[in-house]
Design a protein around this motif. Structure first.
Motif, PDB file in Angstrom:
ATOM      1  N   GLY A   5      14.244 -18.526 -12.530  1.00 22.07           N
ATOM      2  CA  GLY A   5      13.364 -17.620 -11.813  1.00 22.07           C
ATOM      3  C   GLY A   5      11.925 -17.578 -12.284  1.00 22.07           C
ATOM      4  O   GLY A   5      11.237 -16.588 -12.076  1.00 22.07           O
ATOM      5  N   TYR A   6      11.467 -18.640 -12.942  1.00 25.85           N
ATOM      6  CA  TYR A   6      10.070 -18.658 -13.362  1.00 25.85           C
ATOM      7  C   TYR A   6       9.164 -18.784 -12.146  1.00 25.85           C
ATOM      8  O   TYR A   6       9.448 -19.511 -11.207  1.00 25.85           O
ATOM      9  CB  TYR A   6       9.794 -19.824 -14.317  1.00 25.85           C
ATOM     10  N   THR A   7       8.056 -18.059 -12.167  1.00 32.82           N
ATOM     11  CA  THR A   7       7.097 -18.146 -11.064  1.00 32.82           C
ATOM     12  C   THR A   7       5.802 -18.816 -11.484  1.00 32.82           C
ATOM     13  O   THR A   7       5.021 -19.211 -10.632  1.00 32.82           O
ATOM     14  CB  THR A   7       6.772 -16.746 -10.514  1.00 32.82           C
ATOM     15  N   THR A   8       5.560 -18.926 -12.786  1.00 35.45           N
ATOM     16  CA  THR A   8       4.374 -19.634 -13.260  1.00 35.45           C
ATOM     17  C   THR A   8       4.761 -20.589 -14.378  1.00 35.45           C
ATOM     18  O   THR A   8       5.690 -20.331 -15.147  1.00 35.45           O
ATOM     19  CB  THR A   8       3.280 -18.678 -13.796  1.00 35.45           C
ATOM     20  N   MET A   9       4.021 -21.678 -14.456  1.00 35.76           N
ATOM     21  CA  MET A   9       4.206 -22.666 -15.504  1.00 35.76           C
ATOM     22  C   MET A   9       2.828 -23.256 -15.766  1.00 35.76           C
ATOM     23  O   MET A   9       2.192 -23.778 -14.852  1.00 35.76           O
ATOM     24  CB  MET A   9       5.179 -23.753 -15.036  1.00 35.76           C
ATOM     25  N   GLU A  10       2.355 -23.131 -16.985  1.00 37.02           N
ATOM     26  CA  GLU A  10       1.036 -23.651 -17.315  1.00 37.02           C
ATOM     27  C   GLU A  10       1.084 -24.376 -18.654  1.00 37.02           C
ATOM     28  O   GLU A  10       1.890 -24.053 -19.520  1.00 37.02           O
ATOM     29  CB  GLU A  10       0.002 -22.530 -17.345  1.00 37.02           C
ATOM     30  N   VAL A  11       0.211 -25.345 -18.796  1.00 37.62           N
ATOM     31  CA  VAL A  11       0.121 -26.111 -20.037  1.00 37.62           C
ATOM     32  C   VAL A  11      -0.540 -25.231 -21.099  1.00 37.62           C
ATOM     33  O   VAL A  11      -1.522 -24.546 -20.817  1.00 37.62           O
ATOM     34  CB  VAL A  11      -0.703 -27.394 -19.822  1.00 37.62           C
ATOM     35  N   ARG A  12       0.024 -25.258 -22.319  1.00 38.46           N
ATOM     36  CA  ARG A  12      -0.595 -24.518 -23.420  1.00 38.46           C
ATOM     37  C   ARG A  12      -2.014 -25.031 -23.646  1.00 38.46           C
ATOM     38  O   ARG A  12      -2.305 -26.216 -23.479  1.00 38.46           O
ATOM     39  CB  ARG A  12       0.212 -24.688 -24.710  1.00 38.46           C
ATOM     40  N   GLN A  13      -2.920 -24.158 -24.064  1.00 40.59           N
ATOM     41  CA  GLN A  13      -4.326 -24.522 -24.261  1.00 40.59           C
ATOM     42  C   GLN A  13      -4.490 -25.635 -25.284  1.00 40.59           C
ATOM     43  O   GLN A  13      -5.266 -26.573 -25.075  1.00 40.59           O
ATOM     44  CB  GLN A  13      -5.141 -23.301 -24.687  1.00 40.59           C
ATOM     45  N   ASP A  14      -3.745 -25.602 -26.387  1.00 39.39           N
ATOM     46  CA  ASP A  14      -3.902 -26.637 -27.408  1.00 39.39           C
ATOM     47  C   ASP A  14      -3.428 -27.998 -26.896  1.00 39.39           C
ATOM     48  O   ASP A  14      -4.020 -29.028 -27.218  1.00 39.39           O
ATOM     49  CB  ASP A  14      -3.186 -26.266 -28.711  1.00 39.39           C
ATOM     50  N   VAL A  15      -2.391 -28.019 -26.074  1.00 38.78           N
ATOM     51  CA  VAL A  15      -1.903 -29.273 -25.491  1.00 38.78           C
ATOM     52  C   VAL A  15      -2.954 -29.818 -24.516  1.00 38.78           C
ATOM     53  O   VAL A  15      -3.263 -31.019 -24.526  1.00 38.78           O
ATOM     54  CB  VAL A  15      -0.544 -29.062 -24.790  1.00 38.78           C
ATOM     55  N   HIS A  16      -3.515 -28.949 -23.703  1.00 38.85           N
ATOM     56  CA  HIS A  16      -4.600 -29.321 -22.777  1.00 38.85           C
ATOM     57  C   HIS A  16      -5.774 -29.919 -23.545  1.00 38.85           C
ATOM     58  O   HIS A  16      -6.290 -30.979 -23.185  1.00 38.85           O
ATOM     59  CB  HIS A  16      -5.038 -28.075 -21.999  1.00 38.85           C
ATOM     60  N   ASP A  17      -6.196 -29.243 -24.609  1.00 42.93           N
ATOM     61  CA  ASP A  17      -7.353 -29.694 -25.384  1.00 42.93           C
ATOM     62  C   ASP A  17      -7.088 -31.034 -26.070  1.00 42.93           C
ATOM     63  O   ASP A  17      -7.975 -31.892 -26.130  1.00 42.93           O
ATOM     64  CB  ASP A  17      -7.745 -28.638 -26.412  1.00 42.93           C
ATOM     65  N   GLN A  18      -5.871 -31.226 -26.607  1.00 45.66           N
ATOM     66  CA  GLN A  18      -5.523 -32.505 -27.240  1.00 45.66           C
ATOM     67  C   GLN A  18      -5.588 -33.640 -26.226  1.00 45.66           C
ATOM     68  O   GLN A  18      -6.088 -34.732 -26.531  1.00 45.66           O
ATOM     69  CB  GLN A  18      -4.130 -32.440 -27.863  1.00 45.66           C
ATOM     70  N   LYS A  75       8.174 -15.133 -15.650  1.00 41.24           N
ATOM     71  CA  LYS A  75       8.835 -14.601 -14.461  1.00 41.24           C
ATOM     72  C   LYS A  75       7.894 -13.564 -13.846  1.00 41.24           C
ATOM     73  O   LYS A  75       6.902 -13.179 -14.467  1.00 41.24           O
ATOM     74  CB  LYS A  75      10.168 -13.972 -14.851  1.00 41.24           C
ATOM     75  N   PRO A  76       8.172 -13.104 -12.632  1.00 39.48           N
ATOM     76  CA  PRO A  76       7.280 -12.115 -12.004  1.00 39.48           C
ATOM     77  C   PRO A  76       7.025 -10.909 -12.904  1.00 39.48           C
ATOM     78  O   PRO A  76       7.953 -10.342 -13.478  1.00 39.48           O
ATOM     79  CB  PRO A  76       8.052 -11.699 -10.750  1.00 39.48           C
ATOM     80  N   GLY A  77       5.749 -10.570 -13.069  1.00 41.63           N
ATOM     81  CA  GLY A  77       5.372  -9.408 -13.850  1.00 41.63           C
ATOM     82  C   GLY A  77       5.391  -9.592 -15.355  1.00 41.63           C
ATOM     83  O   GLY A  77       5.125  -8.665 -16.100  1.00 41.63           O
ATOM     84  N   GLN A  78       5.696 -10.794 -15.838  1.00 39.21           N
ATOM     85  CA  GLN A  78       5.743 -11.041 -17.275  1.00 39.21           C
ATOM     86  C   GLN A  78       4.528 -11.834 -17.731  1.00 39.21           C
ATOM     87  O   GLN A  78       3.917 -12.563 -16.959  1.00 39.21           O
ATOM     88  CB  GLN A  78       6.987 -11.837 -17.662  1.00 39.21           C
ATOM     89  N   LYS A  79       4.214 -11.710 -19.001  1.00 37.69           N
ATOM     90  CA  LYS A  79       3.172 -12.505 -19.631  1.00 37.69           C
ATOM     91  C   LYS A  79       3.757 -13.887 -19.943  1.00 37.69           C
ATOM     92  O   LYS A  79       4.886 -13.983 -20.423  1.00 37.69           O
ATOM     93  CB  LYS A  79       2.718 -11.827 -20.916  1.00 37.69           C
ATOM     94  N   PRO A  80       3.018 -14.981 -19.661  1.00 35.96           N
ATOM     95  CA  PRO A  80       3.545 -16.320 -19.972  1.00 35.96           C
ATOM     96  C   PRO A  80       3.867 -16.470 -21.456  1.00 35.96           C
ATOM     97  O   PRO A  80       3.130 -16.009 -22.321  1.00 35.96           O
ATOM     98  CB  PRO A  80       2.404 -17.256 -19.563  1.00 35.96           C
ATOM     99  N   GLU A  81       5.000 -17.105 -21.740  1.00 35.64           N
ATOM    100  CA  GLU A  81       5.406 -17.397 -23.104  1.00 35.64           C
ATOM    101  C   GLU A  81       6.017 -18.784 -23.151  1.00 35.64           C
ATOM    102  O   GLU A  81       6.367 -19.364 -22.131  1.00 35.64           O
ATOM    103  CB  GLU A  81       6.406 -16.364 -23.609  1.00 35.64           C
ATOM    104  N   MET A  82       6.123 -19.323 -24.359  1.00 31.34           N
ATOM    105  CA  MET A  82       6.708 -20.643 -24.516  1.00 31.34           C
ATOM    106  C   MET A  82       8.214 -20.560 -24.250  1.00 31.34           C
ATOM    107  O   MET A  82       8.867 -19.638 -24.726  1.00 31.34           O
ATOM    108  CB  MET A  82       6.476 -21.170 -25.929  1.00 31.34           C
TER     109      MET A  82
END
Length: 99
Positions: A5-18, A75-82
């Motif tokens: 039920g995840y609604t968002t998926m984003e690359v971690r900032q450090d992975v993006h920067d690397q 998930k909806p209404g949650q803060k993104p976490e690993m």
């Protein structure tokens, strides 16, 4: 496949920067980096802006394995976490569903 039920998926900032650091290093060894070259591949700060400076086979090798730890999910209404930090930990990429 388990539906999490995840609604968002984003690359971690450090992975993006690397990744961008690797991209910039590779691009500097290409013809577009030569001071005498002007093209749409350079932005107004003289940064080379190619989608991928690697051969397709090399890029495929870099990206062929999905690494859930490189992402933050929510998930909806949650803060993104690993994945794996919450109660419904992701054991493998097979348990992440894509819709």
């Amino acid at each position: 496949m388990i539906e999490l039920g995840y609604t968002t998926m984003e690359v971690r900032q450090d992975v993006h920067d690397q990744y961008n650091h690797r991209l910039d290093e590779k691009a500097q060894s290409m013809v577009w980096a030569h001071p005498g070259v002007t093209s749409w591949y350079k932005n107004d700060r003289n940064r080379i802006t190619v989608t991928s400076p690697w051969r397709l086979l090399d890029y495929w090798g870099m990206t062929r394995h999905f690494v859930p730890e490189d992402l933050l999910v929510a998930k909806p209404g949650q803060k993104p976490e690993m994945p794996g930090q919450g109660a419904d930990a992701v054991i493998s990429a097979d348990s992440l569903s894509v819709s």
